[in-house]
Design a protein around this motif. Structure first.
Motif, PDB file in Angstrom:
ATOM      1  N   TYR A   5       0.857  -1.204   0.000  1.00 37.33           N
ATOM      2  CA  TYR A   5       0.000   0.000   0.000  1.00 37.33           C
ATOM      3  C   TYR A   5       0.881   1.237   0.000  1.00 37.33           C
ATOM      4  O   TYR A   5       2.089   1.151   0.268  1.00 37.33           O
ATOM      5  CB  TYR A   5      -0.989  -0.001   1.174  1.00 37.33           C
ATOM      6  CG  TYR A   5      -0.393   0.294   2.531  1.00 37.33           C
ATOM      7  CD1 TYR A   5      -0.390   1.595   3.035  1.00 37.33           C
ATOM      8  CD2 TYR A   5       0.140  -0.723   3.318  1.00 37.33           C
ATOM      9  CE1 TYR A   5       0.131   1.863   4.284  1.00 37.33           C
ATOM     10  CE2 TYR A   5       0.669  -0.452   4.569  1.00 37.33           C
ATOM     11  CZ  TYR A   5       0.663   0.839   5.046  1.00 37.33           C
ATOM     12  OH  TYR A   5       1.186   1.101   6.270  1.00 37.33           O
ATOM     13  N   LEU A  20      -2.803  -6.601   5.865  1.00 39.72           N
ATOM     14  CA  LEU A  20      -3.433  -5.443   5.221  1.00 39.72           C
ATOM     15  C   LEU A  20      -4.841  -5.244   5.784  1.00 39.72           C
ATOM     16  O   LEU A  20      -5.269  -4.121   6.057  1.00 39.72           O
ATOM     17  CB  LEU A  20      -3.464  -5.647   3.701  1.00 39.72           C
ATOM     18  CG  LEU A  20      -3.923  -4.441   2.880  1.00 39.72           C
ATOM     19  CD1 LEU A  20      -3.040  -3.227   3.147  1.00 39.72           C
ATOM     20  CD2 LEU A  20      -3.899  -4.756   1.385  1.00 39.72           C
ATOM     21  N   VAL A  29      -4.937   2.016   6.656  1.00 36.05           N
ATOM     22  CA  VAL A  29      -5.192   1.962   5.218  1.00 36.05           C
ATOM     23  C   VAL A  29      -6.678   2.234   5.022  1.00 36.05           C
ATOM     24  O   VAL A  29      -7.521   1.617   5.672  1.00 36.05           O
ATOM     25  CB  VAL A  29      -4.796   0.582   4.647  1.00 36.05           C
ATOM     26  CG1 VAL A  29      -5.163   0.481   3.181  1.00 36.05           C
ATOM     27  CG2 VAL A  29      -3.313   0.347   4.841  1.00 36.05           C
ATOM     28  N   THR A  33      -6.851   4.633  -0.150  1.00 31.16           N
ATOM     29  CA  THR A  33      -5.409   4.379  -0.221  1.00 31.16           C
ATOM     30  C   THR A  33      -5.101   3.508  -1.444  1.00 31.16           C
ATOM     31  O   THR A  33      -5.780   2.514  -1.706  1.00 31.16           O
ATOM     32  CB  THR A  33      -4.940   3.643   1.050  1.00 31.16           C
ATOM     33  OG1 THR A  33      -5.356   4.384   2.184  1.00 31.16           O
ATOM     34  CG2 THR A  33      -3.432   3.483   1.078  1.00 31.16           C
ATOM     35  N   VAL A  35      -3.388   0.684  -3.471  1.00 24.42           N
ATOM     36  CA  VAL A  35      -2.744  -0.586  -3.134  1.00 24.42           C
ATOM     37  C   VAL A  35      -2.422  -1.343  -4.425  1.00 24.42           C
ATOM     38  O   VAL A  35      -2.965  -1.058  -5.505  1.00 24.42           O
ATOM     39  CB  VAL A  35      -3.655  -1.483  -2.242  1.00 24.42           C
ATOM     40  CG1 VAL A  35      -3.841  -0.881  -0.875  1.00 24.42           C
ATOM     41  CG2 VAL A  35      -5.002  -1.702  -2.890  1.00 24.42           C
ATOM     42  N   TRP A  43      -1.676   0.533  -9.637  1.00 26.90           N
ATOM     43  CA  TRP A  43      -2.105   0.817  -8.261  1.00 26.90           C
ATOM     44  C   TRP A  43      -3.571   1.224  -8.297  1.00 26.90           C
ATOM     45  O   TRP A  43      -3.981   2.000  -9.147  1.00 26.90           O
ATOM     46  CB  TRP A  43      -1.278   1.952  -7.667  1.00 26.90           C
ATOM     47  CG  TRP A  43       0.148   1.561  -7.413  1.00 26.90           C
ATOM     48  CD1 TRP A  43       1.163   1.561  -8.316  1.00 26.90           C
ATOM     49  CD2 TRP A  43       0.689   1.089  -6.186  1.00 26.90           C
ATOM     50  NE1 TRP A  43       2.316   1.119  -7.737  1.00 26.90           N
ATOM     51  CE2 TRP A  43       2.057   0.822  -6.410  1.00 26.90           C
ATOM     52  CE3 TRP A  43       0.170   0.863  -4.906  1.00 26.90           C
ATOM     53  CZ2 TRP A  43       2.899   0.347  -5.423  1.00 26.90           C
ATOM     54  CZ3 TRP A  43       1.009   0.398  -3.910  1.00 26.90           C
ATOM     55  CH2 TRP A  43       2.360   0.139  -4.178  1.00 26.90           C
ATOM     56  N   LEU A  46      -7.979   0.952  -2.582  1.00 27.28           N
ATOM     57  CA  LEU A  46      -8.320  -0.288  -1.891  1.00 27.28           C
ATOM     58  C   LEU A  46      -9.803  -0.626  -2.009  1.00 27.28           C
ATOM     59  O   LEU A  46     -10.171  -1.781  -2.205  1.00 27.28           O
ATOM     60  CB  LEU A  46      -7.934  -0.150  -0.410  1.00 27.28           C
ATOM     61  CG  LEU A  46      -8.379  -1.307   0.468  1.00 27.28           C
ATOM     62  CD1 LEU A  46      -7.183  -2.125   0.878  1.00 27.28           C
ATOM     63  CD2 LEU A  46      -9.153  -0.836   1.667  1.00 27.28           C
TER      64      LEU A  46
END
Ligand SMILES: [Zn+2]
Length: 359
Positions: A5, A20, A29, A33, A35, A43, A46
């Motif tokens: 992350y 996580l 997180v 965020t 991840v 990326w 989340l």
């Protein structure tokens, strides 16, 4: 499968799904965020991953009128200020400040006791600072640049006006009937009178008549005290009190809601910034009644109208008692205006209420 992350634009990891998920639970997180795990081409937030869609609590949408919440983790002023209210309040504030400046000049002109005259610049500077604070709190100015300009205008105007008032009193004493506003509107004549008063010497102290450089030195010192206090006090009293854009109201500070004992600064700061409440609960607490020692103090600012805007400051405090029994305190701000949900703010307060043995 390993996961990563991002924290402050740095990739953190690798870690297992379980780890996580734990960070998601304690809020380190968040759904937004970024991840990455195997199988993803880039990326991603989340909250968009299927395995976290149920687990990740999604925050309620920000109110539409909350431009104060620009920084995602820390409160930032919106930069707004109501133009009419600002102008009207500033004009009234400066008029009051000019009255105070007149009283100050009158005091310096009339009071024969040097010690009282030496205290007056502190009183004047303090009142000027307080008036500036009052003006922008009342005007609801949330722009630091406007606050700076306004403070500057207050100081320049009032300092100038106090000279005009003093010179008009000197001239009146010498038989010239002149109004303070007439003097204020003629800067050249004002300056010439100040120079003449400086050369003639306005005071005789302890049998010595002071003129020229000595008088200039006292005047410069007097000016520095006034300007310094007027500029220093607003940040002390006003600081970074958040403003709730949704309620159009300033937050209220609740100082010293919890204290952690002095240890590795980075551990405390990281636990706070990561909102690691498990980690924070594990830190030794310091009783709120303890008055000397070193600790980390938590202050919470909250909008009392909606309870939705909560921010946290963490200060390092070192308090010691001198030989006379007087306590002197030094503080340093480590975390400033970290945004919290009302539950998180409650959590911090509860930490402060837990009774535990003091190490
Ligand atoms: Zn509010």
């Amino acid at each position: 499968m390993q996961r990563y992350y991002t924290k402050e634009a740095q990739a953190t990891g690798p870690m297992e799904h379980k780890e996580l998920a734990r960070l998601v639970l304690i809020g380190t997180v968040r759904p937004e965020t970024l991840v990455w795990r195997e199988g993803l081409s880039s990326w991603q937030p989340l909250g968009t991953l299927p395995e976290f869609q149920a687990a990740a609590p999604s925050p309620p949408p920000l109110p539409a009128s909350a431009p104060g919440l620009v920084g995602p983790r820390h409160y930032r002023y919106s930069g707004r200020y109501p133009v009419f209210r600002t102008c009207a309040t500033a004009i009234c504030g400066i008029m009051v400040a000019d009255c105070v400046a007149w009283l100050y000049a009158y005091g310096q002109f009339r009071i024969p006791y040097i010690y009282i005259c030496a205290i007056l610049p502190f009183v004047f500077g303090g009142i000027l600072g307080a008036l500036t604070v009052g003006t922008y709190v009342f005007a609801r100015i949330r722009s630091k640049s406007i606050v700076r300009k306004l403070t500057f205008a207050f100081v320049i105007n009032t300092y100038y006006f106090h000279w005009a008032a003093w010179v008009s009193m000197v001239l009146q004493q010498r038989g010239t009937d002149v109004h303070v506003l007439d003097v204020a509107l003629q800067p050249e004549a004002l300056w010439a009178t100040i120079l003449a008063a400086n050369a003639a010497g306005p005071w005789t102290l302890f049998g010595t008549h002071f003129t020229g450089g000595w008088v200039t030195a006292v005047w410069v010192l007097e000016g520095l005290i006034i300007v310094w206090l007027a500029l220093m006090l607003p940040p002390v009293f006003f600081g970074d009190l958040p403003f709730c854009e949704a309620c159009n109201a300033w937050c209220t500070k609740q100082a010293n809601v919890a204290r952690f004992s002095h240890q590795e600064e980075q551990i405390v700061v990281r636990a706070v910034e990561d909102k690691d409440f498990t980690g924070l609960a594990a830190l030794p607490q310091v009783a709120l009644s303890k008055d000397v020692g070193e600790w980390y103090q938590c202050d919470i600012e909250r909008c009392l109208k909606c309870n939705n805007l909560n921010t946290l400051d963490v200060l390092y405090v070192a308090a010691e008692r001198d030989q006379k029994g007087k306590i002197s305190t030094t503080t340093r701000k480590l975390v400033e205006n970290l945004l919290l949900t009302s539950t998180e703010a409650m959590h911090i307060k509860m930490l402060g209420q837990v009774k535990r043995p003091i190490p």
